[in-house]
Each structure stands twice: as structure tokens, then as C-alpha cells.
Write a protein that holds these residues in place. Structure first.
Motif, PDB file in Angstrom:
ATOM      1  N   GLY A   1       5.591  -3.861   3.537  1.00 34.63           N
ATOM      2  CA  GLY A   1       4.368  -3.073   3.515  1.00 34.63           C
ATOM      3  C   GLY A   1       3.797  -2.879   2.129  1.00 34.63           C
ATOM      4  N   THR A   2       3.052  -1.796   1.976  1.00 33.43           N
ATOM      5  CA  THR A   2       2.321  -1.506   0.744  1.00 33.43           C
ATOM      6  C   THR A   2       2.885  -0.249   0.106  1.00 33.43           C
ATOM      7  OG1 THR A   2       0.356  -2.434   1.796  1.00 33.43           O
ATOM      8  CG2 THR A   2       0.021  -1.197  -0.213  1.00 33.43           C
ATOM      9  N   GLY A   3       3.054  -0.275  -1.208  1.00 34.29           N
ATOM     10  CA  GLY A   3       3.626   0.860  -1.922  1.00 34.29           C
ATOM     11  C   GLY A   3       2.691   2.047  -2.008  1.00 34.29           C
ATOM     12  N   ASP A   4       3.260   3.204  -2.339  1.00 34.14           N
ATOM     13  CA  ASP A   4       2.478   4.435  -2.431  1.00 34.14           C
ATOM     14  C   ASP A   4       1.366   4.341  -3.469  1.00 34.14           C
ATOM     15  OD1 ASP A   4       4.018   5.550  -0.483  1.00 34.14           O
ATOM     16  OD2 ASP A   4       5.252   6.757  -1.818  1.00 34.14           O
ATOM     17  N   ASN A   5       1.643   3.687  -4.596  1.00 34.16           N
ATOM     18  CA  ASN A   5       0.632   3.595  -5.650  1.00 34.16           C
ATOM     19  C   ASN A   5      -0.578   2.775  -5.209  1.00 34.16           C
ATOM     20  OD1 ASN A   5       2.133   5.132  -7.456  1.00 34.16           O
ATOM     21  ND2 ASN A   5       3.244   3.362  -8.248  1.00 34.16           N
ATOM     22  N   VAL A   6      -0.315   1.697  -4.464  1.00 34.12           N
ATOM     23  CA  VAL A   6      -1.420   0.887  -3.935  1.00 34.12           C
ATOM     24  C   VAL A   6      -2.223   1.702  -2.928  1.00 34.12           C
ATOM     25  CG1 VAL A   6      -2.015  -1.177  -2.606  1.00 34.12           C
ATOM     26  CG2 VAL A   6      -0.211  -1.283  -4.323  1.00 34.12           C
ATOM     27  N   LEU A   7      -1.536   2.461  -2.080  1.00 33.01           N
ATOM     28  CA  LEU A   7      -2.236   3.289  -1.097  1.00 33.01           C
ATOM     29  C   LEU A   7      -3.087   4.357  -1.777  1.00 33.01           C
ATOM     30  CD1 LEU A   7       0.461   3.795   1.690  1.00 33.01           C
ATOM     31  CD2 LEU A   7      -1.578   2.360   1.779  1.00 33.01           C
ATOM     32  N   ARG A   8      -2.599   4.887  -2.885  1.00 29.78           N
ATOM     33  CA  ARG A   8      -3.402   5.874  -3.607  1.00 29.78           C
ATOM     34  C   ARG A   8      -4.662   5.226  -4.184  1.00 29.78           C
ATOM     35  NH1 ARG A   8       1.651   8.614  -4.671  1.00 29.78           N
ATOM     36  NH2 ARG A   8       2.226   7.135  -6.315  1.00 29.78           N
ATOM     37  N   SER A   9      -4.527   4.007  -4.692  1.00 29.44           N
ATOM     38  CA  SER A   9      -5.704   3.293  -5.200  1.00 29.44           C
ATOM     39  C   SER A   9      -6.688   3.007  -4.070  1.00 29.44           C
ATOM     40  CB  SER A   9      -5.277   1.979  -5.871  1.00 29.44           C
ATOM     41  OG  SER A   9      -4.452   2.210  -6.989  1.00 29.44           O
ATOM     42  N   MET A  10      -6.162   2.596  -2.916  1.00 29.68           N
ATOM     43  CA  MET A  10      -7.026   2.334  -1.764  1.00 29.68           C
ATOM     44  C   MET A  10      -7.690   3.613  -1.267  1.00 29.68           C
ATOM     45  SD  MET A  10      -7.457  -0.787  -0.808  1.00 29.68           S
ATOM     46  CE  MET A  10      -8.227  -0.297   0.733  1.00 29.68           C
ATOM     47  N   ASP A  11      -6.958   4.721  -1.350  1.00 34.50           N
ATOM     48  CA  ASP A  11      -7.520   6.005  -0.932  1.00 34.50           C
ATOM     49  C   ASP A  11      -8.738   6.357  -1.778  1.00 34.50           C
ATOM     50  OD1 ASP A  11      -7.364   8.344   0.746  1.00 34.50           O
ATOM     51  OD2 ASP A  11      -6.739   9.444  -1.027  1.00 34.50           O
ATOM     52  N   SER A  12      -8.660   6.094  -3.082  1.00 33.08           N
ATOM     53  CA  SER A  12      -9.804   6.357  -3.964  1.00 33.08           C
ATOM     54  C   SER A  12     -10.994   5.482  -3.576  1.00 33.08           C
ATOM     55  CB  SER A  12      -9.415   6.087  -5.423  1.00 33.08           C
ATOM     56  OG  SER A  12      -8.389   6.958  -5.838  1.00 33.08           O
ATOM     57  N   MET A  13     -10.725   4.217  -3.252  1.00 29.83           N
ATOM     58  CA  MET A  13     -11.812   3.318  -2.855  1.00 29.83           C
ATOM     59  C   MET A  13     -12.434   3.762  -1.527  1.00 29.83           C
ATOM     60  SD  MET A  13     -10.381  -0.444  -3.867  1.00 29.83           S
ATOM     61  CE  MET A  13      -9.734  -0.751  -5.521  1.00 29.83           C
ATOM     62  N   ALA A  14     -11.578   4.202  -0.602  1.00 26.92           N
ATOM     63  CA  ALA A  14     -12.101   4.665   0.686  1.00 26.92           C
ATOM     64  C   ALA A  14     -12.957   5.920   0.502  1.00 26.92           C
ATOM     65  CB  ALA A  14     -10.947   4.945   1.647  1.00 26.92           C
ATOM     66  N   TRP A  15     -12.526   6.834  -0.387  1.00 24.60           N
ATOM     67  CA  TRP A  15     -13.317   8.032  -0.665  1.00 24.60           C
ATOM     68  C   TRP A  15     -14.661   7.662  -1.289  1.00 24.60           C
ATOM     69  CZ3 TRP A  15     -13.688  12.848   0.721  1.00 24.60           C
ATOM     70  CH2 TRP A  15     -12.579  13.494   1.266  1.00 24.60           C
ATOM     71  N   LEU A  16     -14.629   6.707  -2.220  1.00 24.39           N
ATOM     72  CA  LEU A  16     -15.877   6.256  -2.833  1.00 24.39           C
ATOM     73  C   LEU A  16     -16.804   5.663  -1.790  1.00 24.39           C
ATOM     74  CD1 LEU A  16     -17.565   5.654  -5.386  1.00 24.39           C
ATOM     75  CD2 LEU A  16     -16.331   3.480  -5.583  1.00 24.39           C
TER      76      LEU A  16
ATOM     77  N   HIS B   1      -3.963  -4.929  -7.318  1.00 29.73           N
ATOM     78  CA  HIS B   1      -3.512  -5.246  -5.953  1.00 29.73           C
ATOM     79  C   HIS B   1      -4.472  -4.659  -4.919  1.00 29.73           C
ATOM     80  CE1 HIS B   1      -0.124  -6.500  -3.288  1.00 29.73           C
ATOM     81  NE2 HIS B   1      -0.672  -5.605  -2.488  1.00 29.73           N
ATOM     82  N   ALA B   2      -4.896  -3.415  -5.156  1.00 24.04           N
ATOM     83  CA  ALA B   2      -5.831  -2.776  -4.229  1.00 24.04           C
ATOM     84  C   ALA B   2      -7.177  -3.501  -4.218  1.00 24.04           C
ATOM     85  CB  ALA B   2      -6.021  -1.312  -4.611  1.00 24.04           C
ATOM     86  N   LEU B   3      -7.638  -3.944  -5.384  1.00 22.10           N
ATOM     87  CA  LEU B   3      -8.892  -4.687  -5.453  1.00 22.10           C
ATOM     88  C   LEU B   3      -8.782  -6.028  -4.732  1.00 22.10           C
ATOM     89  CD1 LEU B   3     -10.027  -4.018  -9.139  1.00 22.10           C
ATOM     90  CD2 LEU B   3     -11.177  -3.265  -7.052  1.00 22.10           C
ATOM     91  N   LEU B   4      -7.635  -6.693  -4.877  1.00 23.00           N
ATOM     92  CA  LEU B   4      -7.423  -7.946  -4.155  1.00 23.00           C
ATOM     93  C   LEU B   4      -7.421  -7.716  -2.647  1.00 23.00           C
ATOM     94  CD1 LEU B   4      -4.649  -9.556  -6.403  1.00 23.00           C
ATOM     95  CD2 LEU B   4      -6.960 -10.447  -6.041  1.00 23.00           C
TER      96      LEU B   4
END
Length: 566
Positions: free
Chosen positions: A262-277, A223-226
Motif C-alpha cells: 500500500g501507500t505510506g502515511d506520509n504519501v497519504l498526508r501529501s494526497m490529503d493536502s491535494m484533495a483539500w486544495l 510520489h503523491a504527484l506521480l
């Protein structure tokens, strides 16, 4: 194959060192982004790594992609209520504020260095906007909880101010490349186009993207990749259409993060990793691009420009831009100080270099120094300034888990663990349940309790509720023991916003009360003073009582803490 492995070893090694130092830097108050920048500089041609990297085109492309991911993540985390609260002041800062800051820096640079006024103004445009990556990262890693009015204004400003900065930069680059060209109505139309198309495409395609993703059942990582790939498509399409891709992808994230649950916590955590990268890779690369030995040639004027920007231009821009809005002088001063510069000015400084404008290497070097000084001085001191200016509020204990429920009128499933000494301990479930809160489940020693029996709550119980976001603080207060910091800040007692002011002051024996407050509720009294723009931490005095907003929903005070007179 050996060269590929060597490249992979160096790249991942730098990333690992940067992430390790970045995680440690927050303990001493240094922004992690600065650590990535320094690691890149240490690995560069003047450092111990000796890596030569001067490919501006590659740096420009990678930085744009990284900034798009960071803005997408920022939009996903911005609640619509918060966006409405801070949109007008943030938009004023992102337009008028950037213009004032650019003009003042341009005039100062022209006077200080004796350069052409167009070059001076070009520098002002390049460093005139705050940086989303720096603002999002530093505020999240500051270790303090900044009040919503200030934090949301800073974050939304950084997501909206790129069109104005890009407009000023491109306009001045055009003037320097073609001095005889006429720049009038067409340039104003370009600015309107940047803002207009960015907003229309971002909101429209953001709604389309969120609808598609709601119908696609996928795991959190996919979901985060999409989200990222769809947001990148919006970013590219908006740029091709002549709008601001940065504004569009921020609004796409905003819509996707708030639409239908909205977006679930797990998706936000995945997005957080992408933003950090994205931000770590970008700042490492920008660090490689910096040659410290060349910066020394213009170090003194660059330091003076940085100080003028932080101490004169940014404060003046903030004060003028926020005149129509309700901000205390402390909040204005903090917003002025937290005008963080980061990757965006460096990317904008590449524009004139790629266009072949003369003397722009000077502007590029000054921009790098300004960014370094901003991250070091403003970023490192943010937590101390927040406490000094009293714009921070105690953080409320978070639920064990919180999941947005689709088609449920903005309801969330929240799970709390009842702590020893919490208010809920020893009480019946029905006594702490309100009309807006529905108990779902109680687990005690791996056993599910029967809610129809109105069980007595004990320490260690895992209690799940269905409630709106505005009730999170209430449930946290009931299930967690109130900290010393919370008690000192909000007071010993909590009152609902629906309580009449007359009744409240009568209970505490207060007789001095302003005439217009008689007959009002606590909520109405806050609205009378702050309008519908109250945030957690706003203070109101009723006679000898001090009320401080504890829970706020859409600018309405739901609960307030009471500080008794001495």
C-alpha cells in the motif's frame, strides 16, 4: 503585471478565508465544503466581492479535474477488506438506488411544477447520485467514528454511482435534443460500457501504475504527484474510450493503495493536502457560479424537491436496494439520511446547459438549492444522527507512527507510547506478545533496550511492533489507558474470538444458552449471526452476556468486549 497580482491576491485571499472558516466550521458541526461555497457566493456578483463569473465550460473542466483528485484520494484510503465488505451493497445503491431515486424525484417534480416528464426525470438523474467530495469530507470531519459497514458503504457508493447518474443525464439530454431518435438497446450498451470500461481500465492501469511507482524511489511529495498525474491520465484515457473516468480513477487509487504494502502515511498526508486544495478550489468556484438573486425565483419548489429527495426518495431507494444485505434498521436510516449532494450534481446540471436544452436553467437553479440544503441539513447533522442512531463507535488511539512493510504479508510497523495506567505497564514484554506480533524495538529515555532480556515495560516507553492491521486495536488497548467512552461502549473486559462460548458463559455463571451456540467459539458465534460481514460495534447476546465486536479482520471477530448483566 498589476492585473496578474490582483488576480493572485483575490484568488489566494478567497482560498485563505475559505480554509480558515472551514477549519473553524468543524467545531460547530457545519461542513467545511458549505463554507467554501458560501465564501464563493459572498465574493460573487450578488455578494460583497461583486465578481462576475458565468463560464460554465471552465467550471465544468475544473470540477472534473478536482473530482478526479478527490476520488483518487478516496480510493487510496479504502482498504481492500473494506471494499470487499461493502462492494455489493454499495453497487446496489449506486445502480438500483440511483435509478429509484431519479424516478421518484422525476415523478414528483413533474407533478409539482407541471413540467415535461423528461425534464422532471432529467432533474432526478442530476441529483440522484451522492457526491464523493461531500461524503469523504463530511464523514472525515464529522467528529465521530462511524462503524465500518456503514461508512464504507457510503464512501464506496459515492465512488461508484457516477456512471448511472451520467447515463440517466445524458440519455435524457439526448431525448430532449433529438425527440425523434430511438433510444433502446444502444443506451443500455452505453451504461454497460461506462461501468465495464471504467472497472477494467481502472483496475488494469491501477496495477500498472502501482508497479511503476514501487520501482521508482522518490520522496513522499513527488510520489503523491506521480500518483495524481498517473491517475489523471487514467481518468482521461477512460473517458476517451467511452468509460467512466470517475469510476476508473477511484479503482486506480484503490489498487495503488492496497497493492504490495500500500501507500505510506506520509504519501497519504501529501494526497490529503491535494484533495483539500481540489475540493476547496472547486467549491469556491461553484460558489462564484451561483447567483442567489436568481435562486429566489424557484426557491419554494426547490425546497420541496430537496425535502422530497431527503425524506422520501432517498430512504425508499436505500430500503429497496439493501433488502438482500445485512443492515439494521438504524444503519439503513443513517445511510438514507447521509445521501449528501455536492459538486457532482452541479457538474451534471451543466450538461444540459452546454447542450442548449431549453428550460434547463430552472433545473440548474433547483440543483444548487438542493446541494445547499443537503450540505446544511444532512451534513451539519451527521454527527448527531450517528449518535442518535447508534452507528458510531469510539475511536481507538492511533499509533505514533505506522508504516506498511513491503513483501511482509500485510504487516505494519507500529510504534506506540505506553501511557501511565495502561495494561502493558509493569508487565514483561513476553507476556503481552502473541504469535501474530513481533516486538522490534523499545526506547526508554533515549536508550535502546535489549529485547532478549524480556524487559519490563514502563510508562513512557516507545515500543515498536511488527503486526498485521487487525492487531492494532489490541496493541492500542495494551499501550493506552482505556477511555470511559470505550469502557462504556465495549464493556470492562476483552475476550479473544478463539475462546469457546461454553467456557465463557461458565466463567460468568450464565446457564441460559441457545443450543446451536454450544461448542462454538466467540468468532464462530458472530459468524453464525452476521456471516463473514461482522464489523466493529456489532452486538451479540449470549444468555445474559452482551458481546460487542472490538477487533475485526476480514469479517472475523478477533476480539470482543464483554458487558456483564446487571
Amino acid at each position: 503585471m498589476d492585473s496578474l497580482n490582483l488576480f493572485l491576491l483575490i484568488g489566494t485571499g478567497l482560498m485563505f478565508i475559505g480554509l480558515l472558516l472551514g477549519s473553524l466550521s468543524t467545531r460547530i458541526g457545519v461542513p467545511s465544503l458549505l463554507m467554501f461555497l458560501l465564501v464563493g457566493m459572498a465574493a460573487g456578483e450578488d455578494g460583497i466581492g461583486g465578481i462576475e463569473f458565468d463560464d460554465l465550460s471552465t467550471a465544468y473542466v475544473i470540477s472534473n479535474i478536482a473530482l478526479a483528485v478527490i476520488l483518487m484520494d478516496g480510493g487510496l484510503r479504502t482498504r481492500m477488506d473494506t471494499f470487499r465488505l461493502a462492494l455489493k451493497p454499495a453497487l446496489s445503491l449506486a445502480s438500483l438506488g440511483v435509478a429509484i431515486s431519479a424516478a421518484l424525484v422525476g415523478a414528483f417534480t413533474t407533478w409539482l411544477m407541471g413540467v415535461d416528464w423528461r425534464l422532471g426525470l432529467l432533474l432526478g438523474g442530476i441529483i440522484g447520485s451522492t457526491d464523493a467530495a461531500a461524503v469523504f469530507s463530511v464523514i472525515k470531519g464529522a467528529g465521530v467514528n462511524i462503524n465500518e459497514r456503514v461508512a464504507s458503504t457510503l464512501e464506496i457508493e459515492s465512488g461508484l454511482n457516477d456512471p448511472m447518474a451520467i447515463f440517466i443525464t445524458l440519455m435524457l439530454v439526448g431525448v430532449l435534443v433529438e425527440p425523434d431518435a430511438a433510444f433502446g438497446f444502444g443506451m443500455i450498451l452505453t451504461l454497460v460500457q461506462q461501468f465495464g470500461l471504467g472497472a477494467i481500465i481502472g483496475l488494469g492501469l491501477g496495477a500498472v501504475l502501482s508497479e511503476i511507482l514501487l520501482r521508482v524511489r522518490s520522496n513522499e511529495g513527488l510520489h503523491a504527484l506521480l500518483l495524481c498525474s498517473g491517475g489523471a491520465m487514467v481518468f482521461a484515457l477512460t473517458n476517451l474510450a467511452g468509460g467512466s473516468g470517475f469510476l476508473a480513477i477511484y479503482l486506480t487509487g484503490l489498487v495503488a493503495g492496497n497493492r504490495r504494502g500500500g501507500t505510506g502515511d506520509n504519501v497519504l498526508r501529501s494526497m490529503d493536502s491535494m484533495a483539500w486544495l481540489a475540493q476547496s478550489g472547486m467549491f469556491l468556484m461553484l460558489g462564484l457560479l451561483i447567483t442567489p438573486s436568481e435562486l429566489g425565483q424557484h426557491l419554494l419548489p426547490a425546497l420541496l424537491v430537496a425535502l422530497f429527495l431527503m425524506l422520501v426518495a432517498r430512504p425508499a431507494a436505500v430500503w429497496v436496494s439493501l433488502i438482500p444485505f445485512i443492515f439494521t434498521w438504524r444503519e439503513k436510516l443513517f445511510i438514507a439520511w447521509t445521501g449528501l449532494r455536492g459538486a457532482v450534481p452541479i457538474v451534471l446540471a451543466v450538461f444540459p446547459l452546454l447542450a442548449g436544452v431549453g428550460e434547463t436553467r430552472l433545473l440548474f437553479d433547483i440543483t444548487l438549492v438542493v446541494v445547499l440544503i443537503s450540505l446544511l441539513a444532512q451534513g451539519a447533522s451527521l454527527r448527531y444522527m450517528a449518535r442518535l442512531l447508534k452507528v458510531s463507535v469510539p475511536a481507538t488511539a492511533s499509533p505514533k507512527q505506522m508504516v506498511p512493510m513491503a513483501h511482509s504479508a500485510n504487516r505494519y510497523l507500529m510504534q506506540f507510547e505506553v501511557e501511565e495506567g495502561a495494561k502493558a505497564q509493569g508487565q514483561r514484554l513476553g507476556t503481552i506478545t502473541t504469535q501474530r506480533i513481533t516486538p522490534i524495538l523499545i526506547i526508554r529515555d533515549k536508550t535502546f533496550l535489549n529485547l532478549s532480556e524480556d524487559p519490563q515495560i514502563e510508562a513512557g516507553d516507545m515500543v515498536s511492533w511488527l503486526a498485521p492491521l487487525s492487531e492494532q486495536d489490541y496493541l492500542s488497548d495494551m499501550c493506552h489507558k482505556i477511555t470511559v467512552a470505550e469502557r462504556r461502549y465495549f464493556g470492562d473486559f476483552i475476550v479473544r474470538g478463539s475462546v469457546p462460548v461454553d467456557q465463557l458463559v461458565a466463567v460468568y455463571g450464565i446457564h441460559e444458552l441457545e443450543e446451536q451456540l454450544k461448542g462454538m467459539t466467540v468468532e464462530a458465534a458472530f459468524e453464525d449471526h452476521f456471516g463473514q460481514h461482522a464489523v466493529v460495534g456489532d452486538t451479540l447476546k449470549l444468555g445474559g452476556l452482551r458481546l460487542r465486536a472490538r477487533t475485526v479482520e476480514k469479517g472475523r471477530v478477533i476480539m470482543a468486549g464483554i458487558k456483564l448483566p446487571q
